[in-house]
Design an enzyme around this catalytic site. Structure first.
Site, short mmCIF file in Angstrom:
data_model
loop_
_atom_site.label_atom_id
_atom_site.label_comp_id
_atom_site.label_asym_id
_atom_site.label_seq_id
_atom_site.Cartn_x
_atom_site.Cartn_y
_atom_site.Cartn_z
N LYS A 218 0.94 -1.39 -0.11
CA LYS A 218 0.04 -0.15 0.10
C LYS A 218 0.86 1.05 -0.17
O LYS A 218 1.82 1.22 0.94
CB LYS A 218 -0.90 0.13 1.30
CG LYS A 218 -1.65 1.19 1.37
CD LYS A 218 -2.56 1.15 2.49
CE LYS A 218 -2.17 1.99 3.83
NZ LYS A 218 -1.98 3.23 3.74
N ASP B 192 -3.60 4.39 -2.10
CA ASP B 192 -4.38 4.80 -0.86
C ASP B 192 -4.45 6.32 -1.22
O ASP B 192 -3.70 7.26 -0.35
CB ASP B 192 -3.82 4.41 0.43
CG ASP B 192 -4.82 4.99 1.55
OD1 ASP B 192 -5.73 5.11 1.33
OD2 ASP B 192 -4.18 4.72 2.62
N LYS C 53 -7.44 8.13 -1.53
CA LYS C 53 -8.81 8.68 -1.01
C LYS C 53 -9.33 9.65 -1.93
O LYS C 53 -9.75 11.07 -1.20
CB LYS C 53 -8.58 8.90 0.34
CG LYS C 53 -8.32 7.81 1.45
CD LYS C 53 -8.04 8.41 2.89
CE LYS C 53 -7.37 7.41 3.70
NZ LYS C 53 -6.15 6.78 3.65
N ASP D 220 -13.93 14.29 -4.78
CA ASP D 220 -13.98 15.59 -5.65
C ASP D 220 -15.63 15.35 -6.67
O ASP D 220 -16.10 14.63 -6.27
CB ASP D 220 -12.85 15.73 -6.54
CG ASP D 220 -12.62 17.43 -6.98
OD1 ASP D 220 -13.67 18.25 -6.98
OD2 ASP D 220 -11.27 17.51 -6.99
N THR E 144 -10.97 6.84 10.81
CA THR E 144 -10.81 6.50 12.20
C THR E 144 -10.36 7.67 13.43
O THR E 144 -10.50 7.60 14.40
CB THR E 144 -10.01 5.30 12.57
OG1 THR E 144 -8.81 5.43 11.81
CG2 THR E 144 -10.47 4.02 12.21
N ARG F 18 3.73 -0.72 10.66
CA ARG F 18 5.01 -1.16 11.37
C ARG F 18 5.23 -2.49 12.00
O ARG F 18 6.48 -2.70 12.18
CB ARG F 18 4.84 0.06 12.52
CG ARG F 18 5.06 1.57 12.23
CD ARG F 18 4.29 2.61 12.87
NE ARG F 18 2.90 2.23 12.77
CZ ARG F 18 2.03 3.13 13.60
NH1 ARG F 18 2.69 3.88 14.36
NH2 ARG F 18 1.18 3.17 13.60
O1 C5P Z 1 1.93 0.82 10.90
P1 C5P Z 1 0.50 0.57 11.04
O2 C5P Z 1 0.33 -1.01 11.00
O3 C5P Z 1 -0.53 1.02 12.29
O4 C5P Z 1 -0.37 0.92 9.52
C1 C5P Z 1 -1.50 1.00 9.22
C2 C5P Z 1 -1.69 1.53 7.84
O5 C5P Z 1 -3.18 1.70 7.67
C3 C5P Z 1 -1.29 3.05 7.76
O6 C5P Z 1 -0.85 3.14 6.48
C4 C5P Z 1 -2.40 3.95 8.21
O7 C5P Z 1 -2.51 5.13 7.52
C5 C5P Z 1 -3.39 2.85 7.71
N1 C5P Z 1 -5.03 3.14 8.20
C6 C5P Z 1 -5.26 3.09 9.49
N2 C5P Z 1 -6.22 3.28 10.01
C7 C5P Z 1 -7.46 3.51 9.11
C8 C5P Z 1 -7.26 3.67 7.80
C9 C5P Z 1 -5.85 3.48 7.41
O8 C5P Z 1 -4.45 2.53 10.02
N3 C5P Z 1 -8.60 3.70 9.52
#
Ligand code: C5P
Length: 232
Positions: free
Chosen positions: A32, A59, A61, A64, A119, A211
């Site tokens: 992603k 991603d 999003k 428009d 979120t 992460r």
């Molecule tokens: O590092 P981590 O596992 O927290 O990354 C989660 C990914 O999913 C990030 O790119 C974050 O921006 C994305 N994301 C999220 N929660 C959402 C929508 C997207 O953590 N509701």
């Protein structure tokens, strides 16, 4: 496409992204990439990842007027993206236009999913600032239904919402779920999390993991563990 682990490559440059992916050896995960990397590197980053053999969830999003989104989506489809997304708040007309723009001359198209409510927005802010009077769960499910009615393939949602989305929108409607952590891992800034194994059990179609893989001492092992828990 079946169940898969999508690795969130939240890096600021192509150099750092490719250096990270090199650590995964011969694995070619679904990746992603988001606004930061795409705006820094442009469409070439998508082409480079596709040339290396990765599937790409772009991603960005989009939100428009329908005509603008339709034309932008045609560009993203031509890059070879495999999943793209829009804000469901852009309306059913915008989502339908996005689908139209995504369809390539040969009839194929990337999967199109919707963001319901971010979120980062809590229920109080949604009600008081955005003047949406409903509860958060009702709003999320209503937006998911709108996305399904517009012909979209699924939504991004919390793994905790995935079962409900399937109940409301049907089993075939995809749930793409971030907020995944290993049972023995650091939660970081994510508050409501599930392990890959739990996400599998509740029926997530794709998990988005950043992460726990990108910051792991051994990213290849962490990716392998995610696949073993979620896919195998
Ligand atoms: O590092 P981590 O596992 O927290 O990354 C989660 C990914 O999913 C990030 O790119 C974050 O921006 C994305 N994301 C999220 N929660 C959402 C929508 C997207 O953590 N509701």
């Amino acid at each position: 496409m079946g169940k898969d682990v999508i690795v969130a490559c939240d890096f600021p440059s192509a150099g750092e992204t490719l250096a990270f992916l090199d650590k995964l050896g011969s694995a070619r995960p679904f990746v992603k990439i988001g606004m930061e990397l795409y705006y820094a590197e442009g469409p070439q980053i998508v082409r480079s990842l596709k040339e290396r053999g990765h599937k790409v969830f772009l991603d960005l999003k989009l939100h428009d007027i329908p005509n603008t989104v339709k034309k932008a989506m045609a560009v993203l489809a031509s890059l070879g993206a495999d999943i793209v997304n829009v804000h469901a708040a852009g309306t059913k007309a915008m989502m339908a236009a996005a689908l139209e723009g995504l369809t390539r001359p040969d009839g194929s198209r990337p999967l199109l999913i919707a963001v319901t409510q971010l979120t980062s927005t809590d229920e109080e802010t949604m009600q008081r600032e955005l003047l949406i009077p409903e509860t958060m769960p009702a709003t999320v499910m209503h937006y998911a239904r709108n996305a399904r009615d517009a012909g979209l393939d699924g939504v991004v949602c919390s793994p905790l919402e995935a079962a409900k989305v399937h109940e409301v929108c049907g089993k075939g409607f995809l749930t793409v779920t971030p907020g995944v952590r290993f049972a023995d891992g650091d939660k970081g800034d994510q508050k409501r999390v599930m392990t890959p194994a739990e996400a599998k059990r509740i029926g997530s179609d794709y998990i988005v993991v950043g992460r726990p893989i990108t910051a792991a001492p051994d990213p290849a092992a962490a990716y392998g563990r995610c696949v073993a828990e979620f896919v195998d």
